[in-house]
Scaffold this motif. Structure first.
Motif, PDB file in Angstrom:
ATOM      1  N   LEU A 189      10.145  -1.964   0.376  1.00  0.00           N
ATOM      2  CA  LEU A 189       9.494  -0.619   0.415  1.00  0.00           C
ATOM      3  C   LEU A 189      10.443   0.081  -0.616  1.00  0.00           C
ATOM      4  CD1 LEU A 189       7.536   1.174   1.926  1.00  0.00           C
ATOM      5  CD2 LEU A 189       9.696   1.973   3.213  1.00  0.00           C
ATOM      6  N   GLU A 190       9.819   0.705  -1.544  1.00  0.00           N
ATOM      7  CA  GLU A 190      10.271   1.174  -3.078  1.00  0.00           C
ATOM      8  C   GLU A 190      10.532   2.836  -2.560  1.00  0.00           C
ATOM      9  OE1 GLU A 190       7.336   0.090  -6.050  1.00  0.00           O
ATOM     10  OE2 GLU A 190       7.913  -1.991  -5.871  1.00  0.00           O
ATOM     11  N   LEU A 191      11.513   2.801  -1.751  1.00  0.00           N
ATOM     12  CA  LEU A 191      11.954   4.121  -1.575  1.00  0.00           C
ATOM     13  C   LEU A 191      12.683   4.912  -2.548  1.00  0.00           C
ATOM     14  CD1 LEU A 191      12.971   3.878   2.151  1.00  0.00           C
ATOM     15  CD2 LEU A 191      10.922   4.860   1.054  1.00  0.00           C
ATOM     16  N   PRO A 192      12.290   6.277  -3.101  1.00  0.00           N
ATOM     17  CA  PRO A 192      13.148   6.926  -4.129  1.00  0.00           C
ATOM     18  C   PRO A 192      14.485   7.710  -3.444  1.00  0.00           C
ATOM     19  CG  PRO A 192      11.201   8.156  -3.660  1.00  0.00           C
ATOM     20  CD  PRO A 192      11.385   6.829  -2.541  1.00  0.00           C
ATOM     21  N   LEU A 197      -6.391   4.336  -0.661  1.00  0.00           N
ATOM     22  CA  LEU A 197      -6.081   4.459  -1.828  1.00  0.00           C
ATOM     23  C   LEU A 197      -7.040   4.856  -2.852  1.00  0.00           C
ATOM     24  CD1 LEU A 197      -2.944   4.764  -3.177  1.00  0.00           C
ATOM     25  CD2 LEU A 197      -3.318   2.496  -4.256  1.00  0.00           C
ATOM     26  N   GLU A 198      -7.950   4.447  -2.698  1.00  0.00           N
ATOM     27  CA  GLU A 198      -8.960   4.317  -4.113  1.00  0.00           C
ATOM     28  C   GLU A 198      -9.613   5.821  -3.892  1.00  0.00           C
ATOM     29  OE1 GLU A 198     -10.683   1.656  -0.828  1.00  0.00           O
ATOM     30  OE2 GLU A 198      -9.088   1.936  -1.802  1.00  0.00           O
ATOM     31  N   MET A 199      -9.351   6.433  -2.908  1.00  0.00           N
ATOM     32  CA  MET A 199     -10.289   7.610  -2.694  1.00  0.00           C
ATOM     33  C   MET A 199      -9.075   8.765  -2.928  1.00  0.00           C
ATOM     34  SD  MET A 199     -11.367   6.930   1.141  1.00  0.00           S
ATOM     35  CE  MET A 199     -12.308   8.466   1.648  1.00  0.00           C
ATOM     36  N   LEU A 200      -7.717   8.470  -3.586  1.00  0.00           N
ATOM     37  CA  LEU A 200      -7.061   9.470  -4.084  1.00  0.00           C
ATOM     38  C   LEU A 200      -7.639   9.851  -5.489  1.00  0.00           C
ATOM     39  CD1 LEU A 200      -3.267   9.008  -3.058  1.00  0.00           C
ATOM     40  CD2 LEU A 200      -4.894  10.779  -2.341  1.00  0.00           C
ATOM     41  N   LEU A 260       5.993  15.593  -4.941  1.00  0.00           N
ATOM     42  CA  LEU A 260       5.701  16.106  -3.757  1.00  0.00           C
ATOM     43  C   LEU A 260       6.908  15.332  -2.514  1.00  0.00           C
ATOM     44  CD1 LEU A 260       1.869  15.694  -3.771  1.00  0.00           C
ATOM     45  CD2 LEU A 260       3.397  17.952  -3.856  1.00  0.00           C
ATOM     46  N   PRO A 261       6.878  16.141  -1.412  1.00  0.00           N
ATOM     47  CA  PRO A 261       7.931  15.871  -0.570  1.00  0.00           C
ATOM     48  C   PRO A 261       7.577  14.328   0.119  1.00  0.00           C
ATOM     49  CG  PRO A 261       7.212  18.005   0.001  1.00  0.00           C
ATOM     50  CD  PRO A 261       6.341  17.238  -1.044  1.00  0.00           C
ATOM     51  N   ALA A 289       0.697  -1.169   0.046  1.00  0.00           N
ATOM     52  CA  ALA A 289      -0.151  -0.051   0.194  1.00  0.00           C
ATOM     53  C   ALA A 289       0.787   1.239   0.051  1.00  0.00           C
ATOM     54  CB  ALA A 289      -0.800  -0.136   1.264  1.00  0.00           C
ATOM     55  N   LEU A 290       1.849   1.248   0.844  1.00  0.00           N
ATOM     56  CA  LEU A 290       2.837   2.401   0.918  1.00  0.00           C
ATOM     57  C   LEU A 290       3.411   2.768  -0.356  1.00  0.00           C
ATOM     58  CD1 LEU A 290       4.181   2.203   4.497  1.00  0.00           C
ATOM     59  CD2 LEU A 290       2.816   3.876   3.651  1.00  0.00           C
ATOM     60  N   ASN A 291       3.960   1.452  -1.087  1.00  0.00           N
ATOM     61  CA  ASN A 291       4.649   1.557  -2.576  1.00  0.00           C
ATOM     62  C   ASN A 291       3.627   2.521  -3.575  1.00  0.00           C
ATOM     63  OD1 ASN A 291       6.966   0.449  -1.431  1.00  0.00           O
ATOM     64  ND2 ASN A 291       6.446  -1.549  -2.039  1.00  0.00           N
ATOM     65  N   ARG A 292       2.364   2.118  -3.412  1.00  0.00           N
ATOM     66  CA  ARG A 292       1.432   2.873  -4.130  1.00  0.00           C
ATOM     67  C   ARG A 292       1.392   4.348  -3.811  1.00  0.00           C
ATOM     68  NH1 ARG A 292      -0.977  -2.337  -3.626  1.00  0.00           N
ATOM     69  NH2 ARG A 292      -2.299  -1.633  -2.246  1.00  0.00           N
ATOM     70  N   TYR A 293       1.280   4.642  -2.709  1.00  0.00           N
ATOM     71  CA  TYR A 293       1.211   6.128  -2.228  1.00  0.00           C
ATOM     72  C   TYR A 293       2.574   6.765  -2.636  1.00  0.00           C
ATOM     73  CZ  TYR A 293      -3.194   5.635   0.466  1.00  0.00           C
ATOM     74  OH  TYR A 293      -4.117   5.089   1.136  1.00  0.00           O
ATOM     75  N   LEU A 294       3.570   6.035  -2.148  1.00  0.00           N
ATOM     76  CA  LEU A 294       4.853   6.712  -2.705  1.00  0.00           C
ATOM     77  C   LEU A 294       4.926   7.086  -4.236  1.00  0.00           C
ATOM     78  CD1 LEU A 294       7.232   4.220  -0.558  1.00  0.00           C
ATOM     79  CD2 LEU A 294       7.438   6.780  -0.498  1.00  0.00           C
ATOM     80  N   THR A 295       4.366   5.870  -5.218  1.00  0.00           N
ATOM     81  CA  THR A 295       4.410   6.334  -6.410  1.00  0.00           C
ATOM     82  C   THR A 295       3.444   7.605  -6.741  1.00  0.00           C
ATOM     83  OG1 THR A 295       4.625   3.885  -7.003  1.00  0.00           O
ATOM     84  CG2 THR A 295       3.693   5.325  -8.905  1.00  0.00           C
ATOM     85  N   ALA A 296       2.333   7.751  -6.150  1.00  0.00           N
ATOM     86  CA  ALA A 296       1.527   8.750  -6.376  1.00  0.00           C
ATOM     87  C   ALA A 296       2.220  10.333  -6.007  1.00  0.00           C
ATOM     88  CB  ALA A 296       0.345   8.727  -5.430  1.00  0.00           C
ATOM     89  N   PHE A 297       3.080  10.081  -5.071  1.00  0.00           N
ATOM     90  CA  PHE A 297       3.784  11.344  -4.638  1.00  0.00           C
ATOM     91  C   PHE A 297       5.053  11.607  -5.387  1.00  0.00           C
ATOM     92  CE2 PHE A 297       0.992  11.257  -1.003  1.00  0.00           C
ATOM     93  CZ  PHE A 297       1.123  12.398  -0.354  1.00  0.00           C
ATOM     94  N   ILE A 298       5.552  10.507  -5.787  1.00  0.00           N
ATOM     95  CA  ILE A 298       6.817  10.832  -6.677  1.00  0.00           C
ATOM     96  C   ILE A 298       6.491  11.431  -8.022  1.00  0.00           C
ATOM     97  CG2 ILE A 298       8.466   9.444  -8.165  1.00  0.00           C
ATOM     98  CD1 ILE A 298       8.574   7.420  -5.610  1.00  0.00           C
TER      99      ILE A 298
END
Length: 201
Positions: free
Chosen positions: A96-99, A196-199, A56-57, A43-52
């Motif tokens: 965890l897919e951290l940029p 996530l589906e609410m983004l 966004l920070p 789930a966090l990886n998908r949020y990370l993708t959205a912010f990347i």
């Protein structure tokens, strides 16, 4: 407060993602395992993708304890030794897919005599966020009933709008229901719960 109906939440300038303590010692095989703690990673990886994608920070916090930290049971604390600075247990979850080039890492609990559940406690996080013009925080990670709870509460106290990523948190549940109570408390204090589906895309 919840989002009415099927309203989507749009990421915008002034938003930041805070990924709390997704470290090996909090995963199921770790020394302080959070039940199903590994489930936050996809789930966090998908949020990370959205912010990347939006530039966004992204702030990633980690416990970074000395070997004699006051939270450890041998020194009178409630927890088994965990996330000792430089150890494999303190490393981020491998999946965890951290940029690496675009994240800020915030270390907490670095002093032997001071515990720190919140990402704001004894760190420069607030100053870093304000320097980047951040006004809204999206918070997920481990664990719901401790470090996520305290980070969300301190963020709200500091005047940020806070969005709780309900599909990207898991609880220790030392007492049954601790996680549910923590979620209810965060929402009562003003955090907006989303999945996530609410983004908005």
């Amino acid at each position: 407060m919840c989002l009415p109906g099927h309203q989507k939440l749009t990421l915008t300038q002034g938003d930041a993602l805070i990924v709390v303590d997704v470290q090996n010692d909090f995963l199921p095989s770790g020394s302080l395992a959070v039940p199903q703690g590994d489930e936050v990673v996809p789930a966090l990886n998908r949020y990370l993708t959205a912010f990347i994608r939006r530039g966004l920070p992204i702030i990633v916090t980690r416990d970074w304890h000395p070997p004699n930290h006051c939270s450890f049971q041998p020194y009178g604390g409630p927890w088994p030794p965990h996330c000792v600075a430089g150890s494999e247990g303190a490393a981020f979850a491998p999946a965890l897919e951290l940029p690496v080039s675009s994240i800020l890492i915030t270390l907490k609990g670095t002093q032997p005599e001071q515990d720190a559940y919140s990402a704001f406690d004894g760190t420069e996080l607030d100053a870093r966020l304000r320097a980047q013009g951040v006004g809204r925080l999206f918070v997920g990670g481990l664990a719901t009933d401790y470090c996520v709870l305290c980070t969300v509460k301190d963020g709200l106290k500091a005047g940020y709008a806070v969005v709780l990523l309900q599909d990207a948190i898991r609880a220790v549940n030392v007492r049954p229901g601790d996680g549910e109570r923590a979620e209810a408390e965060m929402i009562r204090q003003g955090a907006i719960p989303i999945r996530l589906e609410m983004l908005a895309a």
